[in-house]
Scaffold this active site. Structure first.
Site, mmCIF file in Angstrom:
data_model
loop_
_atom_site.group_PDB
_atom_site.id
_atom_site.type_symbol
_atom_site.label_atom_id
_atom_site.label_comp_id
_atom_site.label_asym_id
_atom_site.label_seq_id
_atom_site.Cartn_x
_atom_site.Cartn_y
_atom_site.Cartn_z
ATOM 1 N N GLY A 94 -11.358 -36.746 -8.453
ATOM 2 C CA GLY A 94 -9.974 -36.938 -8.023
ATOM 3 C C GLY A 94 -9.105 -37.567 -9.090
ATOM 4 O O GLY A 94 -7.891 -37.393 -9.105
ATOM 5 N N ASP A 127 -3.695 -41.649 -6.233
ATOM 6 C CA ASP A 127 -2.753 -41.514 -7.362
ATOM 7 C C ASP A 127 -3.419 -40.977 -8.630
ATOM 8 O O ASP A 127 -2.742 -40.683 -9.610
ATOM 9 C CB ASP A 127 -2.041 -42.848 -7.641
ATOM 10 C CG ASP A 127 -3.011 -43.964 -8.028
ATOM 11 O OD1 ASP A 127 -4.214 -43.688 -8.206
ATOM 12 O OD2 ASP A 127 -2.545 -45.118 -8.139
ATOM 13 N N GLY A 128 -4.744 -40.874 -8.609
ATOM 14 C CA GLY A 128 -5.437 -40.323 -9.777
ATOM 15 C C GLY A 128 -5.538 -41.284 -10.945
ATOM 16 O O GLY A 128 -5.991 -40.907 -12.026
ATOM 17 N N ARG A 185 -24.491 -34.257 -10.177
ATOM 18 C CA ARG A 185 -24.871 -35.216 -9.143
ATOM 19 C C ARG A 185 -25.612 -34.478 -8.030
ATOM 20 O O ARG A 185 -25.524 -33.253 -7.942
ATOM 21 C CB ARG A 185 -23.609 -35.812 -8.500
ATOM 22 C CG ARG A 185 -22.599 -36.321 -9.469
ATOM 23 C CD ARG A 185 -21.174 -35.968 -9.018
ATOM 24 N NE ARG A 185 -20.219 -36.266 -10.087
ATOM 25 C CZ ARG A 185 -19.635 -37.440 -10.266
ATOM 26 N NH1 ARG A 185 -19.857 -38.400 -9.414
ATOM 27 N NH2 ARG A 185 -18.830 -37.641 -11.279
ATOM 28 N N ASP A 254 -22.811 -38.413 -4.030
ATOM 29 C CA ASP A 254 -21.985 -37.992 -5.175
ATOM 30 C C ASP A 254 -22.047 -39.011 -6.309
ATOM 31 O O ASP A 254 -21.505 -38.773 -7.385
ATOM 32 C CB ASP A 254 -20.524 -37.775 -4.747
ATOM 33 C CG ASP A 254 -19.952 -38.956 -3.983
ATOM 34 O OD1 ASP A 254 -20.532 -39.313 -2.931
ATOM 35 O OD2 ASP A 254 -18.951 -39.527 -4.428
ATOM 36 N N ASN A 255 -22.712 -40.128 -6.075
ATOM 37 C CA ASN A 255 -22.876 -41.126 -7.139
ATOM 38 C C ASN A 255 -24.321 -41.217 -7.594
ATOM 39 O O ASN A 255 -24.723 -42.225 -8.176
ATOM 40 C CB ASN A 255 -22.383 -42.498 -6.667
ATOM 41 C CG ASN A 255 -20.862 -42.548 -6.557
ATOM 42 O OD1 ASN A 255 -20.164 -41.764 -7.199
ATOM 43 N ND2 ASN A 255 -20.351 -43.457 -5.754
ATOM 44 N N ASP A 264 -21.025 -44.513 -12.087
ATOM 45 C CA ASP A 264 -19.959 -44.952 -11.197
ATOM 46 C C ASP A 264 -20.034 -46.429 -10.857
ATOM 47 O O ASP A 264 -20.505 -46.834 -9.802
ATOM 48 C CB ASP A 264 -19.939 -44.098 -9.920
ATOM 49 C CG ASP A 264 -18.550 -43.524 -9.737
ATOM 50 O OD1 ASP A 264 -17.598 -44.168 -10.181
ATOM 51 O OD2 ASP A 264 -18.416 -42.428 -9.169
HETATM 52 P P1 AMP Z 1 -15.987 -43.195 -6.226
HETATM 53 O O1 AMP Z 1 -15.998 -44.215 -5.134
HETATM 54 O O2 AMP Z 1 -15.447 -43.721 -7.516
HETATM 55 O O3 AMP Z 1 -17.280 -42.491 -6.385
HETATM 56 O O4 AMP Z 1 -14.912 -42.103 -5.787
HETATM 57 C C1 AMP Z 1 -15.079 -41.246 -4.682
HETATM 58 C C2 AMP Z 1 -14.086 -40.126 -4.758
HETATM 59 O O5 AMP Z 1 -12.738 -40.634 -4.684
HETATM 60 C C3 AMP Z 1 -14.145 -39.316 -6.023
HETATM 61 O O6 AMP Z 1 -13.831 -37.992 -5.666
HETATM 62 C C4 AMP Z 1 -13.051 -39.934 -6.869
HETATM 63 O O7 AMP Z 1 -12.593 -39.081 -7.879
HETATM 64 C C5 AMP Z 1 -11.998 -40.222 -5.824
HETATM 65 N N1 AMP Z 1 -11.054 -41.289 -6.195
HETATM 66 C C6 AMP Z 1 -11.316 -42.606 -6.325
HETATM 67 N N2 AMP Z 1 -10.198 -43.293 -6.656
HETATM 68 C C7 AMP Z 1 -9.188 -42.375 -6.749
HETATM 69 C C8 AMP Z 1 -7.783 -42.443 -7.052
HETATM 70 N N3 AMP Z 1 -7.172 -43.602 -7.331
HETATM 71 N N4 AMP Z 1 -7.077 -41.275 -7.045
HETATM 72 C C9 AMP Z 1 -7.674 -40.104 -6.754
HETATM 73 N N5 AMP Z 1 -8.977 -39.985 -6.465
HETATM 74 C C10 AMP Z 1 -9.738 -41.094 -6.443
HETATM 75 MG MG MG Z 2 -18.092 -41.340 -7.747
#
Ligand code: AMP
Ligand code: MG
Length: 486
Positions: A94, A127-128, A185, A254-255, A264
């Site tokens: 994301g 917000d990416g 993953r 996914d992690n 992650d």
């Molecule tokens: P994570 O907890 O880092 O493994 O993230 C889980 C999912 O949420 C993944 O698809 C990430 O890319 C997405 N994600 C986390 N934070 C953001 C953010 N601020 N904007 C967009 N996607 C996010």
């Molecule tokens: Mg992740």
């Protein structure tokens, strides 16, 4: 697009080429004023970069995605995943991009990946972006893990973007440049399996074998060998986490990597006082990913991985299921063997001490550590002076008779203090130190972060004057809380 900054490096697009169904061509956000804040110079050199060029304006653009190096073609990777047990069919990067793969001088292929580079089609309303402190946190902890010889993705750089990110308040935006042996993953396989496209699944499995488990290609059943290989590397990885008190915090499918690298670094943290129920993540209300549950969580994720491979394991469904079950069933034995081997080294035990005696020593020790809330890292480090005749460090951690009988029994095995000093770190990213360092950085002072990074990346030798960094957290620190998606 061409620039001197990566001219010596050949980028490839193996993932995007071989798995286009899982790769959405995408570009990073254009950031106003990228500036490299922290750079891993040794890693940069190892990858063939010129650190000076990486620090230049073009380097900062490359490290935030504005400048795409020749041969690279950035993509957002698609994946699915079970998050806290609930299945999400469409996750994916994301806020991250796979810039491309590059060939290390030793021949291995690694991903250059940017986190915080702007929203992608998988952003789901996010917000990416990423704020500076959490990216520095990932940098610090992943490099500490690497220094502890625990398989992990690496941090190449943290680059501030010049843009503001809004979390609980306005914060500096930053991008983490991450190096990984790949970003495949368990969730990648869940994505391919959910499509019901066996040809895609097979291509993904072949890609994974090629990159991470090449010996599997020659096996009688390559996909079973892939599964067995992933079970093995994950069992060994989780054992390493447990031995140093690392808590990942968000062990969603996914992690969990196919390579066996830790990935992650969101809500992760190292345990201070030993307590198996420890959980740091603010959203982990049931303790699903607590310290003690990590092996079981890993096994559960591996069962989800095995399910995705069923169509490849055998023509007969029942046979495929029993092959999968047997392979995942091997996790416990692998994990135990890795944990016991690691604990033997932590206790300095030579080969003449039987495994049963080693296990009994460990089994009798941990309840004492728990009962007296003893700092895990400090305790193990204090054992080597005890062998050399100085019990004071141990006694300052566990008072009185609590550990005396155990110490006598353990010393009778004639432990090797040098092996222990090579195994039990002095410096880990202790939570209170990490928080202090990040707070200073936010206030514009990178000094405490740089010192802490320096210590945790040479974790086995005492540094005079740095005693504070080797000491347990102050009594009034905590309860410690960590956060996702920051
Ligand atoms: P994570 O907890 O880092 O493994 O993230 C889980 C999912 O949420 C993944 O698809 C990430 O890319 C997405 N994600 C986390 N934070 C953001 C953010 N601020 N904007 C967009 N996607 C996010
Ligand atoms: Mg992740």
């Amino acid at each position: 697009m061409s620039s001197a900054v990566a001219s010596a490096i050949t980028f490839d697009t193996v993932f995007a080429r071989e798995l286009p169904e899982m790769a959405i061509p995408w570009r990073a956000e254009e950031f106003p004023a990228p500036e490299v804040l922290v750079l891993g110079e040794a890693l940069a050199l190892d990858l063939g970069f010129d650190p000076g060029q990486l620090r230049s304006p073009d380097g900062a653009r490359l490290l935030t995605g504005g400048l795409v190096p020749a041969g690279a073609a950035p993509v957002a990777q698609a994946y699915s995943g079970h998050q806290f047990g609930w299945y999400s069919p469409r996750l994916g990067d994301g806020r991250a991009l796979l810039i491309g793969e590059l060939r290390r001088p030793d021949g291995g292929l690694v991903d250059l990946h940017l986190k915080g580079s702007g929203p992608t089609p998988f952003a789901r309303g996010g917000d990416g972006l990423a704020a500076l402190a959490p990216m520095l946190r990932e940098y610090l902890i992943s490099e500490a893990m690497h220094a502890l010889t625990i398989p992990t993705t690496r941090a190449l750089a943290v680059t501030t973007t010049g843009a503001t990110v809004h979390r609980s308040g306005p914060q500096s935006g930053a991008v983490l440049a991450r190096i990984a042996s790949s970003h495949l993953r368990v969730g990648s396989f869940q994505f391919a399996a959910a499509k019901g496209d066996t040809a895609l699944l097979r291509r993904l499995a072949d890609h994974a074998i090629d990159r991470h488990h090449p010996d599997a290609a020659a096996a009688k059943n390559p996909y079973l060998a892939l599964l067995t290989g992933v079970v093995r590397v994950q069992a060994e990885l989780i054992a390493r986490w447990m031995l140093v008190g690392f808590i990942h915090g968000v062990m969603n499918t996914d992690n969990m990597t196919i390579s066996g690298q830790t990935i992650d670094y969101g809500p992760c943290a190292f345990m201070d006082a030993f307590d198996p129920a420890t959980v740091f993540s603010s959203i982990d209300e049931t303790g699903r990913y607590s310290y003690r549950n990590q092996p079981v969580a890993a096994e559960w994720n591996l069962a989800r991985f095995a399910e995705t491979l069923i169509p490849l394991l055998a023509d007969d469904q029942d046979e495929a299921v029993s092959l999968a079950e047997a392979a995942v069933g091997g996790f416990r034995q692998r994990y135990s063997a890795a944990w016991t081997a690691g604990m033997r080294a932590k206790l300095g035990l030579s080969g003449t001490v039987p495994d049963e005696a080693a296990s009994a020593l460990a089994a009798d020790l941990f309840p004492v550590l728990e009962e007296h809330a003893v700092d895990l890292t400090s305790f193990f480090r204090a054992l080597s002076p005890a062998v050399r005749g100085d019990d004071a460090p141990v006694r300052s951690l566990v008072g009185g008779r609590a550990v005396a009988e155990w110490l006598d029994r353990w010393k009778a095995t004639d432990p090797d203090p040098d092996l222990m000093d090579r195994t039990n770190p002095v410096y880990i990213p202790r939570n209170h130190l990490v928080e202090d360092a990040l707070a200073a950085t936010t206030a514009g002072d990178l000094g405490p972060f740089t010192l802490l990074l320096d210590l945790v990346t040479s974790p086995y030798g005492e540094r005079p004057g740095c005693e504070r960094y080797a000491s347990p957290a102050p009594r009034d620190f905590g309860p410690y809380r960590t956060y996702c998606g920051t």
